[in-house]
Design an enzyme around this catalytic site. Structure first.
Site, PDB file in Angstrom:
ATOM      1  N   GLU A 174     -55.709  91.242 -81.662  1.00 55.50           N
ATOM      2  CA  GLU A 174     -56.469  90.874 -80.466  1.00 55.50           C
ATOM      3  C   GLU A 174     -56.908  92.054 -79.621  1.00 55.50           C
ATOM      4  O   GLU A 174     -57.901  91.974 -78.890  1.00 55.50           O
ATOM      5  CB  GLU A 174     -55.641  89.909 -79.608  1.00 55.50           C
ATOM      6  CG  GLU A 174     -54.605  90.532 -78.688  1.00 55.50           C
ATOM      7  CD  GLU A 174     -53.507  91.310 -79.397  1.00 55.50           C
ATOM      8  OE1 GLU A 174     -52.994  92.276 -78.801  1.00 55.50           O
ATOM      9  OE2 GLU A 174     -53.151  90.959 -80.543  1.00 55.50           O
ATOM     10  N   LYS A 178     -46.232  85.895 -83.830  1.00 58.27           N
ATOM     11  CA  LYS A 178     -45.345  86.967 -84.268  1.00 58.27           C
ATOM     12  C   LYS A 178     -43.944  86.427 -84.566  1.00 58.27           C
ATOM     13  O   LYS A 178     -43.550  85.390 -84.021  1.00 58.27           O
ATOM     14  CB  LYS A 178     -45.220  88.031 -83.162  1.00 58.27           C
ATOM     15  CG  LYS A 178     -46.469  88.832 -82.879  1.00 58.27           C
ATOM     16  CD  LYS A 178     -46.202  89.819 -81.751  1.00 58.27           C
ATOM     17  CE  LYS A 178     -47.442  90.631 -81.424  1.00 58.27           C
ATOM     18  NZ  LYS A 178     -47.783  91.589 -82.492  1.00 58.27           N
ATOM     19  N   LYS A 203     -56.427  98.902 -73.156  1.00 60.86           N
ATOM     20  CA  LYS A 203     -56.006  97.569 -73.593  1.00 60.86           C
ATOM     21  C   LYS A 203     -54.861  97.107 -72.702  1.00 60.86           C
ATOM     22  O   LYS A 203     -53.832  97.754 -72.598  1.00 60.86           O
ATOM     23  CB  LYS A 203     -55.549  97.619 -75.051  1.00 60.86           C
ATOM     24  CG  LYS A 203     -54.854  96.349 -75.530  1.00 60.86           C
ATOM     25  CD  LYS A 203     -54.209  96.546 -76.912  1.00 60.86           C
ATOM     26  CE  LYS A 203     -53.331  95.366 -77.295  1.00 60.86           C
ATOM     27  NZ  LYS A 203     -52.634  95.572 -78.585  1.00 60.86           N
ATOM     28  N   ASP A 230     -53.600  87.819 -83.990  1.00 61.60           N
ATOM     29  CA  ASP A 230     -52.697  88.892 -83.577  1.00 61.60           C
ATOM     30  C   ASP A 230     -53.350  90.268 -83.697  1.00 61.60           C
ATOM     31  O   ASP A 230     -52.708  91.274 -83.449  1.00 61.60           O
ATOM     32  CB  ASP A 230     -51.407  88.841 -84.406  1.00 61.60           C
ATOM     33  CG  ASP A 230     -50.297  89.682 -83.797  1.00 61.60           C
ATOM     34  OD1 ASP A 230     -50.345  89.920 -82.573  1.00 61.60           O
ATOM     35  OD2 ASP A 230     -49.384  90.106 -84.541  1.00 61.60           O
ATOM     36  N   ASP A 287     -48.057  89.681 -75.680  1.00 58.01           N
ATOM     37  CA  ASP A 287     -48.714  89.363 -76.949  1.00 58.01           C
ATOM     38  C   ASP A 287     -47.772  88.579 -77.852  1.00 58.01           C
ATOM     39  O   ASP A 287     -46.901  89.148 -78.496  1.00 58.01           O
ATOM     40  CB  ASP A 287     -49.158  90.652 -77.643  1.00 58.01           C
ATOM     41  CG  ASP A 287     -49.905  90.380 -78.936  1.00 58.01           C
ATOM     42  OD1 ASP A 287     -50.350  89.228 -79.120  1.00 58.01           O
ATOM     43  OD2 ASP A 287     -50.040  91.312 -79.743  1.00 58.01           O
ATOM     44  N   ASP A 301     -47.367  95.761 -74.500  1.00 59.96           N
ATOM     45  CA  ASP A 301     -48.672  95.780 -75.161  1.00 59.96           C
ATOM     46  C   ASP A 301     -49.812  96.048 -74.183  1.00 59.96           C
ATOM     47  O   ASP A 301     -50.980  95.971 -74.562  1.00 59.96           O
ATOM     48  CB  ASP A 301     -48.912  94.463 -75.911  1.00 59.96           C
ATOM     49  CG  ASP A 301     -49.792  94.645 -77.133  1.00 59.96           C
ATOM     50  OD1 ASP A 301     -49.921  95.794 -77.593  1.00 59.96           O
ATOM     51  OD2 ASP A 301     -50.340  93.653 -77.632  1.00 59.96           O
ATOM     52  N   ARG A 306     -58.319  94.893 -80.241  1.00 57.23           N
ATOM     53  CA  ARG A 306     -59.661  95.415 -80.529  1.00 57.23           C
ATOM     54  C   ARG A 306     -60.748  94.503 -79.968  1.00 57.23           C
ATOM     55  O   ARG A 306     -61.835  94.966 -79.624  1.00 57.23           O
ATOM     56  CB  ARG A 306     -59.820  95.628 -82.032  1.00 57.23           C
ATOM     57  CG  ARG A 306     -59.779  94.374 -82.870  1.00 57.23           C
ATOM     58  CD  ARG A 306     -59.344  94.638 -84.307  1.00 57.23           C
ATOM     59  NE  ARG A 306     -57.922  94.965 -84.384  1.00 57.23           N
ATOM     60  CZ  ARG A 306     -57.284  95.245 -85.525  1.00 57.23           C
ATOM     61  NH1 ARG A 306     -57.949  95.248 -86.663  1.00 57.23           N
ATOM     62  NH2 ARG A 306     -55.996  95.530 -85.520  1.00 57.23           N
TER      63      ARG A 306
END
Length: 502
Positions: free
Chosen positions: A349, A277, A265, A347, A270, A288, A351
């Site tokens: 995201e 967030k 990933k 959020d 993010d 991230d 996956r």
């Protein structure tokens, strides 16, 4: 990078000399001789247990009383109980030594080690100490323009003499190549997100890996759209920076041998997207993408050693940003597999990125196993804190091998549950699945893992490593400063070397 050299004893010429002492505080004949050369300085220090007890990890730097000669300091390093020493402990001791001599502003350090320590040869111990020192020497301060000269101090060289310098050099050279993978992972993870856009990050990957005979392909949004990667593209559609998929192919053995697929990933930053967030600590979302960085670092470590394995690395690089073009909660996306996903929370995201990336890896390379690495959920941090990463797998043997490799390099994994009840929690009323579970606050890491599992093809061994709690640290460790840890590189390199070398 710290310069390490294995040399003959008479060639040692350093400001400080490292002395190993266990918790029995007994000096062997070599240390007795050294003690006499320094007018009893060692024996006087250990006689006063308020100064030094020999417990593991204790470091005591004492100025030499000998006015002539190069050695200005003796560095007493506690081994604790020799019977309890492990490779991890010895390596971390090397890191502790480096950190202490750096704080003391000692530029050159030396170590003479001729005898076995516990079950380890002198060359093995020396390579571990040097590896720990090398990892601990890492710095990321290139943007700090007002640092005082004293704060820029680094140890220049580490000279080591063993009873088999050739063997020690051979062992250390391997660890140095692995460290280069770790350092890349730390570097790219620590970079501010405005410096490592998907395009820039992809170019850095290509620059370093193509020199190591790794084939690198960079797919842009047009290519991904043609492949049907609606999940990955949906995450990045709110950003002005184009999303990328970077594919790294290393063939170290027979081209017909099966591939191992590492998938990472790479959410460069993010914000949470429309599901924004909180602002507190949002700057840490530059980390991230640490899963992708671990994959690239592993490719560096494997390719630089020319290991006889076939590996493909696939990383999805996106920015999750709010804008008029951003994905909305409630949108439905079609993945490369043809399955559809309802995006209930923008959020969640990572996956979505992994869904298309793991499918691509399987379709193109038909791997024996897929291991994905991601800073995926806050829930794993709640469950395991900063000590363990979560390991989810559809194969017990694969999980056990990964956990064993993690223990050997102190990148710990804890097996986490998969269950049909968790899978049912991600069913959607209007699509094949939803990107969050339908029970608020429940089993967030397991439902995320099940989302990815729906994109693992029949017969493929799979493990998902959720590294959200261990990828970066807010305090220094024995092997590095605070910031990006480089977690996953040494674990995956060890796992590959122990299980897949042809």
């Amino acid at each position: 990078m710290l310069h390490v050299n294995f040399t003959e004893e008479e060639s040692l010429n350093t400001q400080a000399l490292i002395v190993f002492i266990d918790d029995k505080l007994k000096l062997d004949s070599e240390l007795i001789n050294l003690d006499q050369q320094h007018h009893g300085l060692i024996s006087k220090t250990i006689a006063n247990k308020l100064q030094f007890t020999g417990k593991y990890g204790q470091i005591k730097i004492i100025p030499s009383v000998v006015k002539s000669g190069e050695v200005k300091y003796l560095v007493l390093a506690g081994l604790g109980s020799e019977e309890k020493l492990t490779e991890v402990k010895i390596e971390e001791l090397g890191g502790k030594i480096l950190q202490n001599v750096t704080n003391a502003k000692i530029a050159t350090i030396g170590l003479k080690i001729k005898n076995r320590i516990s079950n380890f040869t002198s060359s093995h111990v020396a390579s571990l100490i040097a590896s720990g020192a090398l990892l601990a020497s890492y710095r990321f301060d290139k943007y700090r323009t007002t640092l005082k000269e004293a704060d820029k101090f680094v140890v220049e060289s580490f000279e080591i003499s063993t009873d088999n310098n050739a063997e020690a050099t051979k062992l250390f050279e391997v660890k140095k190549l692995i460290a280069e993978g770790v350092f890349f992972t730390r570097d790219i993870s620590n970079e501010p997100s405005n410096i490592k856009t998907p395009q820039i990050y992809a170019e850095r990957i290509a620059d370093i890996l193509e020199e190591l005979n790794v084939d690198v392909s960079i797919l842009g949004e047009r290519e991904m759209k043609n492949l049907g990667m609606g999940a990955l593209l949906g995450v990045g559609q709110g950003s002005q920076n184009e999303s990328k998929l970077v594919v790294m192919e290393y063939q170290g053995t027979n081209k017909d041998a099966p591939y191992i697929a590492l998938v990472g990933k790479g959410v460069i930053f993010d914000t949470g997207g429309i599901s924004l967030k909180p602002s507190n600590n949002m700057h840490l979302m530059r980390y991230d993408m640490c899963g992708s960085a671990a994959v690239v670092g592993t490719m560096i470590a494997v390719a630089s050693q020319e290991l006889p394995v076939n590996i493909v690395g696939v990383v999805g690089l996106v920015e999750n940003m709010p804008s008029g073009n951003a994905q909305r909660p409630g949108d439905v996306v079609t993945t490369m597999s043809g399955q559809t996903a309802e995006v209930l929370n923008t959020d969640a995201e990572g996956r979505l990125v992994l869904a298309d990336a793991v499918w691509y890896a399987q379709e193109k390379f038909k791997p024996k196993c897929v291991i994905d690495v991601a800073t995926l959920t806050g829930a794993i941090v709640v469950s395991l804190g900063p000590t363990y990463a979560g390991c989810f797998s559809n194969n017990d043997e694969l999980a056990d091998k990964l956990i064993k490799a993690g223990e050997e390099v102190n990148e710990k994994l804890w097996r986490m549950p998969l269950h049909e009840d968790y899978d049912a929690m991600i069913n959607s009323d209007i699509a094949d699945m939803a990107n969050i579970g339908n029970v608020p606050g429940a089993a967030g890491s397991s439902t995320a893992a099940h989302f990815i599992k729906r994109f693992i093809q029949e017969g493929v061994e799979w493990a998902h490593l959720d590294i959200a709690g261990v990828a970066n640290s807010n305090k220094p460790s024995s092997l590095g400063p605070k910031g990006a840890v480089g977690y996953g590189v040494r674990l995956l390199e060890k796992f590959i070397k122990e299980n897949y070398e042809q």
